[in-house]
Write a protein that holds these residues in place. Structure first.
Motif, PDB file in Angstrom:
ATOM      1  N   ASN A 237       0.857  -1.184   0.000  1.00 23.20           N
ATOM      2  CA  ASN A 237       0.000   0.000   0.000  1.00 23.20           C
ATOM      3  C   ASN A 237       0.897   1.240   0.000  1.00 23.20           C
ATOM      4  N   ASP A 239       0.112   4.338  -0.193  1.00 25.25           N
ATOM      5  CA  ASP A 239      -0.429   5.480   0.550  1.00 25.25           C
ATOM      6  C   ASP A 239       0.067   5.507   1.996  1.00 25.25           C
ATOM      7  N   HIS A 243       3.075  -2.973   3.781  1.00 23.03           N
ATOM      8  CA  HIS A 243       2.386  -4.107   3.181  1.00 23.03           C
ATOM      9  C   HIS A 243       1.121  -4.436   3.961  1.00 23.03           C
ATOM     10  N   MET A 244       0.113  -4.883   3.229  1.00 12.79           N
ATOM     11  CA  MET A 244      -1.149  -5.313   3.812  1.00 12.79           C
ATOM     12  C   MET A 244      -1.228  -6.832   3.670  1.00 12.79           C
ATOM     13  N   LYS A 255      -9.244  -6.230   0.082  1.00  9.95           N
ATOM     14  CA  LYS A 255      -8.355  -5.158   0.511  1.00  9.95           C
ATOM     15  C   LYS A 255      -7.768  -4.409  -0.686  1.00  9.95           C
ATOM     16  N   ILE A 256      -7.427  -5.144  -1.736  1.00  6.07           N
ATOM     17  CA  ILE A 256      -6.872  -4.504  -2.939  1.00  6.07           C
ATOM     18  C   ILE A 256      -7.912  -3.590  -3.581  1.00  6.07           C
ATOM     19  N   TYR A 259      -8.256  -0.462  -1.574  1.00  3.28           N
ATOM     20  CA  TYR A 259      -7.072   0.385  -1.761  1.00  3.28           C
ATOM     21  C   TYR A 259      -7.139   1.132  -3.089  1.00  3.28           C
ATOM     22  N   ARG A 260      -7.549   0.448  -4.152  1.00  2.00           N
ATOM     23  CA  ARG A 260      -7.591   1.058  -5.481  1.00  2.00           C
ATOM     24  C   ARG A 260      -8.720   2.071  -5.627  1.00  2.00           C
TER      25      ARG A 260
END
Length: 262
Positions: A237, A239, A243-244, A255-256, A259-260
């Protein structure tokens, strides 16, 4: 050896004196000496009749690729030399300027051997070879941001290996393209991930055939700790610069997407 400016004018006399001293009193040693204060002829002679205690340093950075070490060797020793990732550990090594480069690296390789001897009873070293441990550690070295991050990534890699899953690590795909010979200066594409190379862990199941960078002792120690987690997936990540991690693929995808879309 370093001769102070005040002796340059009388260089011939100084050299004659040294030859006389070497023959009748004590052997003049060959080496590099550091003179930190104003010093007279007799103190200089006394200094250079003892073995040099002046050392230079060779620092191999964790995560370096082969081209970076080759550039350092050319800069320091004015020769070309290739060193395989599995032969040495990233660290700072001391040497004297008159040391032969082959002897320097023989000593560095011996230090790696001594390092692993400390872990001869380690459980992971009963399951994986030293080269395989260094390969795992090299993946962790390239992916991890800090010690805790490296522990979690190490646990993911070991979990996936134990479950016979593809590792699918971006750093391995990059190496499959560059082979460590130059810097990768573009974003990975889907075509890159399909690269049919034995180092590409998106293409090949299991470990690459060898390390993908030079690895430091601390990262190897982390791998040999066999850190535990329930994670099988992670992504970076940007931002939050971390790492997630996820247990399941479903959680990973969720989660991806979040994030996007943020």
């Amino acid at each position: 050896q370093i001769i102070p400016n005040e002796f340059i004018i009388n260089k011939k006399i100084f050299l004659l004196y040294l030859k006389f001293y070497d023959k009748f009193f004590d052997t003049i040693k060959y080496g590099e000496y550091e003179i930190k204060e104003k010093i007279n002829l007799f103190k200089i002679t006394n200094l250079i009749s003892k073995p040099s205690e002046f050392y230079r340093e060779l620092t191999i950075i964790e995560g370096w690729h082969s081209y970076q070490l080759e550039e350092l060797i050319k800069d320091k020793f004015r020769i070309s030399k290739k060193i395989h990732y599995s032969n040495i550990l990233a660290d700072t090594y001391k040497y004297q300027y008159h040391d032969d480069i082959n002897d320097i690296f023989a000593s560095i390789m011996l230090e790696k051997k001594h390092f692993f001897l400390k872990f001869k009873d380690n459980n992971l070293l009963k399951k994986y070879s030293i080269k395989e441990i260094m390969t795992i550690a090299s993946l962790v070295e390239k992916e991890g941001k800090d010690l805790q991050d490296k522990r979690l990534i190490s646990s993911v890699i070991l979990n996936r290996l134990n479950n016979k899953m593809k590792l699918e690590i971006d750093a391995s795909t990059i190496f499959s393209i560059t082979k460590g010979e130059y810097k990768f200066n573009k974003k990975l594409t889907l075509d890159d991930l399909k690269n049919k190379d034995e180092y590409n862990t998106y293409f090949k199941k299991g470990l690459p055939p060898g390390p993908i960078c030079f690895v430091g002792k601390e990262t190897i120690k982390i791998v040999l700790e066999d850190p535990k987690s329930d994670y099988f997936f992670y992504f970076f990540n940007k931002d939050i610069n971390k790492h997630m991690f996820s247990i399941s693929f479903k959680e990973h995808v969720k989660k991806i997407k979040k994030y996007r879309n943020e």
